[in-house]
Design an enzyme around this catalytic site. Structure first.
Site, PDB file in Angstrom:
ATOM      1  N   GLY A 251       0.730  -1.256   0.000  1.00  0.00           N
ATOM      2  CA  GLY A 251       0.000   0.000   0.000  1.00  0.00           C
ATOM      3  C   GLY A 251       0.754   1.299   0.000  1.00  0.00           C
ATOM      4  O   GLY A 251       0.133   2.351  -0.186  1.00  0.00           O
ATOM      5  N   GLU A 293       3.605  -6.577   1.460  1.00  0.00           N
ATOM      6  CA  GLU A 293       3.266  -6.910   0.071  1.00  0.00           C
ATOM      7  C   GLU A 293       3.245  -5.686  -0.839  1.00  0.00           C
ATOM      8  O   GLU A 293       2.198  -5.329  -1.383  1.00  0.00           O
ATOM      9  CB  GLU A 293       1.882  -7.559   0.029  1.00  0.00           C
ATOM     10  CG  GLU A 293       1.787  -8.836   0.811  1.00  0.00           C
ATOM     11  CD  GLU A 293       0.367  -9.356   0.915  1.00  0.00           C
ATOM     12  OE1 GLU A 293       0.190 -10.559   1.103  1.00  0.00           O
ATOM     13  OE2 GLU A 293      -0.574  -8.547   0.810  1.00  0.00           O
ATOM     14  N   PRO A 294       4.377  -5.023  -1.017  1.00  0.00           N
ATOM     15  CA  PRO A 294       4.378  -3.866  -1.905  1.00  0.00           C
ATOM     16  C   PRO A 294       4.192  -4.258  -3.362  1.00  0.00           C
ATOM     17  O   PRO A 294       4.771  -5.238  -3.827  1.00  0.00           O
ATOM     18  CB  PRO A 294       5.783  -3.282  -1.692  1.00  0.00           C
ATOM     19  CG  PRO A 294       6.611  -4.461  -1.282  1.00  0.00           C
ATOM     20  CD  PRO A 294       5.702  -5.346  -0.479  1.00  0.00           C
ATOM     21  N   GLY A 295       3.357  -3.526  -4.043  1.00  0.00           N
ATOM     22  CA  GLY A 295       3.192  -3.722  -5.485  1.00  0.00           C
ATOM     23  C   GLY A 295       3.587  -2.439  -6.175  1.00  0.00           C
ATOM     24  O   GLY A 295       4.670  -2.302  -6.744  1.00  0.00           O
ATOM     25  N   ARG A 296       2.689  -1.445  -6.051  1.00  0.00           N
ATOM     26  CA  ARG A 296       2.883  -0.155  -6.704  1.00  0.00           C
ATOM     27  C   ARG A 296       4.272   0.455  -6.425  1.00  0.00           C
ATOM     28  O   ARG A 296       4.940   0.913  -7.340  1.00  0.00           O
ATOM     29  CB  ARG A 296       1.792   0.799  -6.194  1.00  0.00           C
ATOM     30  CG  ARG A 296       1.650   2.070  -6.995  1.00  0.00           C
ATOM     31  CD  ARG A 296       0.669   3.021  -6.300  1.00  0.00           C
ATOM     32  NE  ARG A 296      -0.553   2.390  -5.907  1.00  0.00           N
ATOM     33  CZ  ARG A 296      -1.679   2.364  -6.614  1.00  0.00           C
ATOM     34  NH1 ARG A 296      -1.735   2.975  -7.770  1.00  0.00           N
ATOM     35  NH2 ARG A 296      -2.752   1.756  -6.155  1.00  0.00           N
ATOM     36  N   ARG A 333      -6.732   3.699 -15.824  1.00  0.00           N
ATOM     37  CA  ARG A 333      -6.797   4.206 -14.451  1.00  0.00           C
ATOM     38  C   ARG A 333      -7.477   5.566 -14.317  1.00  0.00           C
ATOM     39  O   ARG A 333      -8.077   5.860 -13.298  1.00  0.00           O
ATOM     40  CB  ARG A 333      -5.400   4.218 -13.813  1.00  0.00           C
ATOM     41  CG  ARG A 333      -4.811   2.809 -13.694  1.00  0.00           C
ATOM     42  CD  ARG A 333      -3.547   2.755 -12.848  1.00  0.00           C
ATOM     43  NE  ARG A 333      -3.801   3.010 -11.454  1.00  0.00           N
ATOM     44  CZ  ARG A 333      -3.558   4.138 -10.842  1.00  0.00           C
ATOM     45  NH1 ARG A 333      -3.015   5.151 -11.517  1.00  0.00           N
ATOM     46  NH2 ARG A 333      -3.847   4.293  -9.585  1.00  0.00           N
ATOM     47  N   CYS A 365     -13.380   4.320 -28.873  1.00  0.00           N
ATOM     48  CA  CYS A 365     -14.655   4.950 -29.236  1.00  0.00           C
ATOM     49  C   CYS A 365     -15.529   5.060 -28.010  1.00  0.00           C
ATOM     50  O   CYS A 365     -16.461   4.269 -27.810  1.00  0.00           O
ATOM     51  CB  CYS A 365     -15.340   4.138 -30.315  1.00  0.00           C
ATOM     52  SG  CYS A 365     -14.401   4.224 -31.825  1.00  0.00           S
ATOM     53  N   GLU A 366     -15.199   6.010 -27.167  1.00  0.00           N
ATOM     54  CA  GLU A 366     -15.874   6.150 -25.893  1.00  0.00           C
ATOM     55  C   GLU A 366     -15.440   7.479 -25.273  1.00  0.00           C
ATOM     56  O   GLU A 366     -14.244   7.721 -25.109  1.00  0.00           O
ATOM     57  CB  GLU A 366     -15.427   4.972 -25.022  1.00  0.00           C
ATOM     58  CG  GLU A 366     -15.936   4.998 -23.653  1.00  0.00           C
ATOM     59  CD  GLU A 366     -16.181   3.577 -23.117  1.00  0.00           C
ATOM     60  OE1 GLU A 366     -16.288   2.617 -23.899  1.00  0.00           O
ATOM     61  OE2 GLU A 366     -16.283   3.474 -21.902  1.00  0.00           O
TER      62      GLU A 366
HETATM   63  N1  LLP Z   1      -1.758  -6.957  -0.960  1.00  0.00           N
HETATM   64  C1  LLP Z   1      -3.064  -7.058  -1.205  1.00  0.00           C
HETATM   65  C2  LLP Z   1      -3.838  -8.047  -0.508  1.00  0.00           C
HETATM   66  C3  LLP Z   1      -3.676  -6.192  -2.133  1.00  0.00           C
HETATM   67  O1  LLP Z   1      -4.968  -6.283  -2.353  1.00  0.00           O
HETATM   68  C4  LLP Z   1      -2.891  -5.231  -2.818  1.00  0.00           C
HETATM   69  C5  LLP Z   1      -3.485  -4.349  -3.807  1.00  0.00           C
HETATM   70  C6  LLP Z   1      -1.515  -5.177  -2.542  1.00  0.00           C
HETATM   71  C7  LLP Z   1      -0.980  -6.050  -1.595  1.00  0.00           C
HETATM   72  C8  LLP Z   1      -0.593  -4.212  -3.229  1.00  0.00           C
HETATM   73  O2  LLP Z   1      -0.893  -2.900  -2.958  1.00  0.00           O
HETATM   74  P1  LLP Z   1       0.057  -1.745  -3.509  1.00  0.00           P
HETATM   75  O3  LLP Z   1       1.376  -1.838  -2.773  1.00  0.00           O
HETATM   76  O4  LLP Z   1       0.248  -1.982  -4.961  1.00  0.00           O
HETATM   77  O5  LLP Z   1      -0.671  -0.497  -3.228  1.00  0.00           O
HETATM   78  N2  LLP Z   1      -5.874  -1.212  -9.550  1.00  0.00           N
HETATM   79  C9  LLP Z   1      -5.712  -0.225  -8.493  1.00  0.00           C
HETATM   80  C10 LLP Z   1      -4.988  -0.796  -7.325  1.00  0.00           C
HETATM   81  C11 LLP Z   1      -5.676  -1.976  -6.730  1.00  0.00           C
HETATM   82  C12 LLP Z   1      -4.922  -2.516  -5.567  1.00  0.00           C
HETATM   83  C13 LLP Z   1      -5.398  -3.854  -5.219  1.00  0.00           C
HETATM   84  N3  LLP Z   1      -4.705  -4.460  -4.143  1.00  0.00           N
HETATM   85  C14 LLP Z   1      -4.975   0.980  -9.057  1.00  0.00           C
HETATM   86  O6  LLP Z   1      -4.662   0.977 -10.245  1.00  0.00           O
HETATM   87  O7  LLP Z   1      -4.732   1.939  -8.341  1.00  0.00           O
END
Ligand code: LLP
Length: 436
Positions: A251, A293-296, A333, A365-366
């Protein structure tokens, strides 16, 4: 330099935008547009920051899991595998992609609020390390399928700590009324945890929470960890249950705009570490191994998207549009969340102060197919100019579609200033490869 929202961006002597030392315009000319470019060095740097900060804050056995929903393709799993991260997966598709490059599934955590029986069976067959279990039905299904396969399956339980992280609604997940997990506040978390310890094919390792995404408030992880540790202490006192792992989710926010703050990940994790240690001491419990659990924050600012400008439409007295050769199919997004982005003219970064206010529109087309509104570009913007949208490394390729039968762009990775193709551009044949 106002637009340089990440230090991997620069401007070269030709006035072109560079990413990770590579000339983005040269890459666009070579590989075509739309084009995703990703900076491998930046991804590795972020992996290392998380890995070392977590080991320092929580001990050697604690490590980050890359939330691969942010960006899932083979090369990403190779990179995070080399960097020693685990991964959070949410589908058989992500699991397949990871295993196809030999990702060690012992460090894979399978999420999702609705895993199908087929997902569960497939993941157990492939040897997934853990399921992060959302609800009782799923717990029963995993217990049964694991039993049929003679497997004792490790799990974490996903709990909702009841925190509002003050981010945008679509990415808030830790509130009591969330579709994810079992709420601590309602007593359901305790019920499901007790039940999990009684099932013969389940080994409950611990608990998970994820409060939301694009979080800037450093207090959020402190509050979430307190609530989770209180729960862990309750499980210990009431049932003698020893929690081995606590997963605090992902997050941390990233900078889409100049005005966004920069989060110091190492400093934040150190703070969480100090807090967790002290709180465990106060509660009289051993500190569990920690997962995050970093993603972004691993991939977002490693990436940008390049488009070629097409129509420049001026509607006097109303508004202006610049249309590009991509759109919601490669980046949904803005259409979904009104997400802000920084936009710049990649081939003329040195042009005089931007004065042309416009909406950057996609080619679908939207009417809702917009990449960004209220963008300011140089007044002489014209067809053929190269437009860069920054910070697109997370949730762009992974959320891309073939709407309007648009082929998905390739991903070109940059390492040490040199590029290679990580994902090929889809061809027109690819688009109808499953059509009969
Ligand atoms: N762990 C869990 C259980 C999650 O649901 C998520 C993101 C993460 C980790 C990773 O979170 P992050 O570090 O990436 O913030 N599509 C949306 C974001 C959806 C996030 C879903 N869960 C967007 O484009 O902003």
């Amino acid at each position: 330099m106002e637009k340089m929202i990440c230090n991997n961006l620069s401007i070269n002597s030709a006035g072109h935008l560079t990413l990770g030392g590579a000339d983005t315009v040269a890459l666009a000319n070579k590989y075509g547009t739309p084009l995703y470019i990703m900076d491998e060095d930046r991804i590795r740097e972020r992996c290392r920051t998380y890995k070392t900060s977590m080991a320092r804050a929580f001990g050697d056995k604690s490590y980050p899991l890359f939330a691969s929903k942010a960006a899932s393709f083979k090369q990403i799993y190779r990179i995070i595998m080399e960097e020693g991260l685990g991964t959070d997966l949410v589908s058989s598709g992500e699991l397949y992609t990871a295993t196809s490059v030999g990702f060690p599934l012992a460090k894979a955590y399978f999420h999702s609020n609705n895993k199908t029986d087929a997902d569960i069976a497939y993941a157990i067959d492939r040897g997934v390390g853990y399921f992060v279990v959302d609800n009782v039905e799923e717990l029963d299904a995993i217990d049964k399928i694991a039993g049929d396969k003679n497997v004792k399956q490790k799990i974490l339980l996903r709990l909702t700590p009841g925190i509002d992280p003050h981010t945008y609604e679509a990415v808030t997940t830790g509130k009591v009324d969330s579709k994810f997990g079992s709420a601590i506040e309602t007593g359901q978390a305790e019920q499901i945890a007790k039940y999990a310890t009684e099932l013969s094919n389940i080994v409950l390792y611990g608990f998970h929470c994820h409060v939301g995404s694009q979080v800037f408030d450093s207090d959020v992880f402190l509050r979430a960890s307190e609530i989770m540790l209180d729960f862990i202490a309750l499980m210990s006192k009431k049932y003698g249950f020893v929690t081995r792992e606590l997963d605090l989710g992902g997050g941390y926010g990233v900078r889409y705009l100049d005005s966004d703050p920069e989060i110091d990940i190492a400093e934040n994790i150190a703070k969480v570490g100090t807090h967790v240690k002290a709180y465990c001491h106060k509660l009289g419990i051993d500190m569990p191994e920690i997962r995050m659990e970093p993603g972004r924050s691993i991939v977002a600012d490693a990436g940008l998207t390049l488009y070629t400008a097409g129509t420049v439409k001026r509607i006097p007295g109303y508004k202006n549009y610049v249309s590009v050769d991509g759109g919601m199919a490669d980046n949904p997004r803005y259409a979904l969340y009104r997400s802000p982005y920084t936009v710049c003219l990649a081939n003329r970064m040195d042009s005089t102060a931007p004065t042309f206010n416009c909406t950057l529109a996609g080619r679908c087309c939207e009417s809702g197919d917009l990449i960004q509104e209220n963008v300011t570009l140089p007044a002489d913007i014209k067809r053929g100019d190269m437009i860069a949208v920054l910070t697109t490394g997370a949730y762009n390729y992974s959320m891309a579609s073939n709407y309007n039968r648009l082929p998905k762009p390739p991903i070109v990775m940059v390492k040490d200033g040199k590029e290679y193709i990580a994902v090929k551009r889809e061809s027109l044949e690819d688009i109808c490869k499953n059509d009969i």
